[in-house]
Design an enzyme around this catalytic site. Sequence first.
Site, PDB file in Angstrom:
ATOM      1  N   LYS A  57     -14.639   9.232  36.088  1.00  0.00           N
ATOM      2  CA  LYS A  57     -15.022   9.936  34.881  1.00  0.00           C
ATOM      3  C   LYS A  57     -14.788   9.072  33.643  1.00  0.00           C
ATOM      4  O   LYS A  57     -15.288   9.357  32.557  1.00  0.00           O
ATOM      5  CB  LYS A  57     -14.158  11.213  34.738  1.00  0.00           C
ATOM      6  N   GLU A 112     -18.167   0.581  33.012  1.00  0.00           N
ATOM      7  CA  GLU A 112     -16.821   0.941  33.460  1.00  0.00           C
ATOM      8  C   GLU A 112     -15.906   1.111  32.243  1.00  0.00           C
ATOM      9  O   GLU A 112     -16.150   0.522  31.184  1.00  0.00           O
ATOM     10  CB  GLU A 112     -16.327  -0.182  34.398  1.00  0.00           C
ATOM     11  N   ASP A 113     -14.865   1.927  32.379  1.00  0.00           N
ATOM     12  CA  ASP A 113     -13.917   2.053  31.268  1.00  0.00           C
ATOM     13  C   ASP A 113     -12.989   0.841  31.206  1.00  0.00           C
ATOM     14  O   ASP A 113     -12.802   0.242  30.162  1.00  0.00           O
ATOM     15  CB  ASP A 113     -13.124   3.377  31.347  1.00  0.00           C
ATOM     16  N   ASP A 116      -9.660  -3.827  35.694  1.00  0.00           N
ATOM     17  CA  ASP A 116      -8.219  -4.048  35.852  1.00  0.00           C
ATOM     18  C   ASP A 116      -8.006  -5.043  37.011  1.00  0.00           C
ATOM     19  O   ASP A 116      -8.152  -6.242  36.836  1.00  0.00           O
ATOM     20  CB  ASP A 116      -7.570  -2.687  36.089  1.00  0.00           C
ATOM     21  N   PHE A 165      -0.758   0.394  30.154  1.00  0.00           N
ATOM     22  CA  PHE A 165      -1.513   1.549  30.641  1.00  0.00           C
ATOM     23  C   PHE A 165      -2.008   2.320  29.428  1.00  0.00           C
ATOM     24  O   PHE A 165      -1.209   2.758  28.598  1.00  0.00           O
ATOM     25  CB  PHE A 165      -0.665   2.438  31.555  1.00  0.00           C
ATOM     26  N   ARG A 178      -8.098  12.179  28.108  1.00  0.00           N
ATOM     27  CA  ARG A 178      -9.435  11.579  28.056  1.00  0.00           C
ATOM     28  C   ARG A 178     -10.113  11.869  26.720  1.00  0.00           C
ATOM     29  O   ARG A 178     -10.971  11.118  26.269  1.00  0.00           O
ATOM     30  CB  ARG A 178     -10.331  12.143  29.173  1.00  0.00           C
TER      31      ARG A 178
END
Length: 192
Positions: A57, A112-113, A116, A165, A178
């Site tokens: 999401k 993509e957010d 990583d 993070f 979010r």
Amino acid sequence: MRIFWADIRGRMAESMKESEHQMLFRREEIAARVAEIGAQISHDFAGESVLLVGVLKGAAVFLADLARSISVETTFDFVAISSYKGVKTTGAVRLIKDLDTPIGGRNVILVEDILDTGLTLVFLRKLLLQHKPKTLKIATCLDKPARRLEKIDADYVAFSIPNHFVVGYGMDYQERFRNLPDICILSSDEAM
Ligand code: IMP
């Protein structure tokens, strides 16, 4: 525009008092970078069309803004995978929702957010390439190069950040945060 890690450390110190999370990127600077990336994509695909494939999401918010800053014909689709539990990756990537649209012969941009470890995008890139798109590019809002386990880079990166993070602008911690309009470093109180 390039943001250096020293700048980021300065911003973190500045914003300590502002909220429970440390502000990393304000909505205005996110909007400015997204507009730049949209202009770059419009230039790179001038006269063609693009299909944005968002990874649910987390990428939904970034994709919504990016799509509106692209001036060439743009459509979108979404895939969903499962990989993260809390702040630690499980390492295993599994497809939960497949494409709805045929992508063969099309200009596809995987959106993509966060890039990583790279496990997710390596998995998705391999999957999408099996459908033989005309071109396949990767756009990510954030890149955390220090955490990379797989050899993969994005073609379009809004911001490169150190190993923190983060939450907000679509990114979550256990499905929360979010909806924060800014990108913030998760408060240590939350990451228990
Ligand atoms: P990768 O497979 O390790 O590259 O991880 C990609 C996914 O991990 C992202 O799409 C996010 O959903 C999640 N992720 C990685 N870092 C963060 C973070 O700092 N905050 C929220 N989600 C993250």
